[in-house]
Motif scaffolding. Sequence first.
Motif, PDB file in Angstrom:
ATOM      1  N   ILE A  82     -23.977  -4.907  28.974  1.00 54.50           N
ATOM      2  CA  ILE A  82     -25.346  -4.419  28.750  1.00 54.50           C
ATOM      3  C   ILE A  82     -26.064  -4.220  29.931  1.00 54.50           C
ATOM      4  N   GLN A  83     -26.756  -2.998  29.893  1.00 57.08           N
ATOM      5  CA  GLN A  83     -27.804  -2.382  30.913  1.00 57.08           C
ATOM      6  C   GLN A  83     -29.002  -2.355  30.387  1.00 57.08           C
TER       7      GLN A  83
ATOM      8  N   GLN B 163     -39.611 -15.055  25.999  1.00 56.05           N
ATOM      9  CA  GLN B 163     -38.088 -15.217  25.637  1.00 56.05           C
ATOM     10  C   GLN B 163     -37.511 -14.099  25.788  1.00 56.05           C
ATOM     11  N   VAL B 164     -36.047 -14.536  26.123  1.00 52.28           N
ATOM     12  CA  VAL B 164     -34.912 -13.330  26.079  1.00 52.28           C
ATOM     13  C   VAL B 164     -34.116 -13.682  24.928  1.00 52.28           C
ATOM     14  N   TYR B 165     -33.390 -12.451  24.624  1.00 48.50           N
ATOM     15  CA  TYR B 165     -32.334 -12.721  23.509  1.00 48.50           C
ATOM     16  C   TYR B 165     -31.061 -12.752  24.222  1.00 48.50           C
ATOM     17  N   PRO B 166     -30.207 -14.065  24.111  1.00 52.72           N
ATOM     18  CA  PRO B 166     -28.927 -14.206  24.663  1.00 52.72           C
ATOM     19  C   PRO B 166     -27.831 -13.389  23.873  1.00 52.72           C
TER      20      PRO B 166
ATOM     21  N   VAL C 145     -21.702 -18.195  36.170  1.00 52.52           N
ATOM     22  CA  VAL C 145     -21.590 -17.098  35.477  1.00 52.52           C
ATOM     23  C   VAL C 145     -23.000 -16.580  34.965  1.00 52.52           C
ATOM     24  N   ALA C 146     -23.410 -15.602  35.125  1.00 50.96           N
ATOM     25  CA  ALA C 146     -24.704 -15.075  34.790  1.00 50.96           C
ATOM     26  C   ALA C 146     -24.661 -14.691  33.196  1.00 50.96           C
ATOM     27  N   ALA C 147     -25.436 -15.069  32.495  1.00 50.87           N
ATOM     28  CA  ALA C 147     -25.364 -14.832  31.036  1.00 50.87           C
ATOM     29  C   ALA C 147     -26.189 -13.513  31.052  1.00 50.87           C
ATOM     30  N   SER C 148     -25.628 -12.668  29.948  1.00 55.37           N
ATOM     31  CA  SER C 148     -26.285 -11.184  29.577  1.00 55.37           C
ATOM     32  C   SER C 148     -27.486 -11.508  28.304  1.00 55.37           C
TER      33      SER C 148
END
Length: 264
Positions: free
Chosen positions: A92-93, A52-55, A40-43
Motif C-alpha cells: 500500500i502507498q 480512525q484508519v482502515y487496517p 512490524v508496522a501495520a498497513s
Amino acid sequence: MSSSRRGLLAGSAAMATGAIAGCALPAGAARTSPSTPFDVAASTIPIVGSEQVYPVRRIYCIGRNYAAHAREMGSDPTREPPFFFQKPADAIQVVTPGVVADHPYPSLTKNYHYEVELVVALAKGGRDIATADALDHVYGYSLGLDMTRRDLQREMGDQKKPWEIGKSFDHAAPVGPIHPVAKVGHFTDGAIWLKVNGQIKQSATLKYMIWSVAEQISRLSQAFELMPGDIIYSGTPENVGPVVRGDLIEIHIDGLPELSVRIV
C-alpha cells in the motif's frame, strides 16, 4: 514419601495451576500479548471524515475484468472465469487527494505499467457469501493503481511460473483514502479514467466490469475466508501501458476525489 519428592510434586502442581490459569482467564481479564523481538508496522488507509484508519489485512486483485482489457491481454472474456491474485498488505502507498505523491520506479523492470481500478474495502468477512448479500460486507470504496512490472509478469508467464514478481513489490498498490458506504453509496456505474502527462490513456465506465463487485466478493469467499480489513482491486479497463521517470499519472472515478502520482 520423601521431602524431596513432596517438593517436586508440589512444584509440578504449582506449574500446572499456573499453566491452567494462563489458558483460562476470568471473564473481562486482560490477556497480555506475546513479546516480539521487533515491531512490524501495520498497513493502514485513512478513512474520510474520521480520525480512525482502515487496517489492511489482505489485498486481493481480480485479473482481466473488463472485456476490452481481457482481449488486449490475449484472453477471451466470454469464456474465462474470474481469477484472482494477491499483493502484500505493505505494498500500500497512501495517496492524498490534491497532492502529487512521489511514486518510485521499481527495480528490475524496463516496462512499468499503470492500471486504474475501483478499490473495495470490506467490513465483514465470511465464506460462501451469496451474491445477493455481498454488498452488505462492504465498508467503503476508494480508487487506486495496480502497478505492474509487465516485462517480469510476461517473462514468468511464458515460463509457466508464478508471476508474483510482476505484481507484488514495494509501493505496488497506490490507493486513496477510504470513503464509507454510508457517505458515498455503492459504485455500479460511472466514468473511470487515467491520464499520463495530461493525455487520456484509459477510459471506460464501471458498468463494463465482467464480474460486478458483489460477484467478486462472492467468488473470492468460495476460495478464501474473507475478513474485515480485506480490500479488493476490482479490475482495470483497456489501454494499460508504460510509464517512465518524470511521468505524471492522474486517476479518476466519478464520485471520488482524483489522485495523482509522479514516477520518480
